[in-house]
Structures are given as structure tokens and as C-alpha cells.
Enzyme design. Structure first.
Site, PDB file in Angstrom:
ATOM      1  N   PRO A 115      11.988 -11.983  -4.553  1.00 19.29           N
ATOM      2  CA  PRO A 115      12.650 -11.647  -5.818  1.00 19.29           C
ATOM      3  C   PRO A 115      14.127 -11.247  -5.743  1.00 19.29           C
ATOM      4  CG  PRO A 115      11.275  -9.837  -5.114  1.00 19.29           C
ATOM      5  CD  PRO A 115      11.037 -10.956  -4.137  1.00 19.29           C
ATOM      6  N   CYS A 116      14.978 -12.201  -5.440  1.00 16.81           N
ATOM      7  CA  CYS A 116      16.413 -11.935  -5.391  1.00 16.81           C
ATOM      8  C   CYS A 116      16.965 -11.600  -6.780  1.00 16.81           C
ATOM      9  CB  CYS A 116      17.159 -13.105  -4.765  1.00 16.81           C
ATOM     10  SG  CYS A 116      16.816 -14.705  -5.503  1.00 16.81           S
TER      11      CYS A 116
END
Length: 163
Positions: A128-129
């Protein structure tokens, strides 16, 4: 080792998944130079990996999944892999800054390098950047564009409940 690709339509647009027999290698916004799978019904490990990724993404987008359970098979430097591993620890519905990630990997001065590694994350959403923001609270950048980052963060935001 064989690699295959599959595309799916999501609430944030079309995405392309790439998998090997070892794990998921990419969740990208553009088609990759990897052969497309004929279907998700095959018994090849990479096809099973794609089918599992499609199922889990579908669950994520309807609010039934917060964590992904897929083996990852990414290529990158040791530093990038360390950053991506730390990204995977950011809880659903929360954000942190690039400097937070730099401190967590015990390299507080590497904020820009963390930003670069974050931007090269090959498995958007699942690693989850989008949960990484600038220290001043602004969104920073996102490979899929800020509109998509905003939508992903909104999807994960806890809904207010009426008493």
C-alpha cells in the site's frame, strides 16, 4: 519461469496483474510486456496466483478485505525491498510519512530514497504505497495519479456511524 498477465476493471480503473509461479510480481496501471493468460481456470501456479489476486482485489474494493494474502515475487534492490516490506506493515485506513518509513527502516536520512522506492513499488494497492503521504499532510505523489490515491484513501477511511 513462466510469467503471465491478466487485466481487470476496478472501481479506480483498469489494472494489470503479473504473476510468476512464485508469486505476484506486479499490479500496474499499464499493460506489461508479458503474455496474457488465456483464462483464470488453469492449473499452472502463475494462473492460480492471478486468480487469487483477482479474488482478493474484488474483496478489497467491496470492503471485505483489509490485508492481502499472496506471495510476492518482486525484483528490486535490497533497499527497495526493505521499503516495500515496511509499506506492507502500514495498517488499513491509516497513513504515514516518507520520513516515518525512513525511520522504521533505521535510515532516517533516506527520506528521498524512500520516496523513490515508494514510487517504484511494482505492486500498487496490495503493497500500500498509497498510504504514504508527505510529512506536512499533503498527499505527495502516486503512480496512478492523485485522483486514484484520494479514492483509495477514501475507500479505506472508516465510515462514520449514526447512533
Amino acid at each position: 519461469m513462466s510469467r503471465v498477465q491478466w487485466s481487470i476493471k476496478t472501481p479506480i480503473g483498469k489494472v494489470f496483474l503479473v504473476a510468476s509461479a512464485k508469486g505476484l510480481q506486479g499490479l500496474m496501471w499499464d499493460k506489461q510486456s508479458v503474455p496474457m493468460a488465456d483464462s483464470l481456470e488453469g492449473s499452472a501456479p502463475e494462473v492460480k496466483m492471478l486468480a487469487s489476486a483477482v479474488k482478493q482485489l474484488g474483496e478489497y474494493f467491496i470492503g471485505k478485505r483489509r490485508d492481502f494474502e499472496l506471495p510476492i515475487d518482486v525484483q528490486g534492490t535490497e533497499f527497495q525491498k526493505k521499503v516495500w516490506k515496511e509499506l506492507s506493515k502500514i495498517p488499513y485506513g491509516t497513513t504515514c510519512s516518507y520520513s516515518d518509513i525512513a525511520r522504521r527502516i533505521k535510515n532516517a536520512r533516506a527520506v528521498r530514497a524512500v520516496g523513490t522506492a515508494n514510487g517504484r513499488n511494482p505492486i500498487s494497492i496490495m503493497v500500500p504505497c498509497h498510504r504514504v503521504i508527505a510529512a506536512d499532510g499533503t498527499l505527495g505523489g502516486y503512480g496512478g495519479g492523485l485522483k486514484i490515491k484520494t479514492r483509495l484513501l477514501a475507500l479505506e477511511r472508516p465510515q462514520s456511524r449514526n447512533p
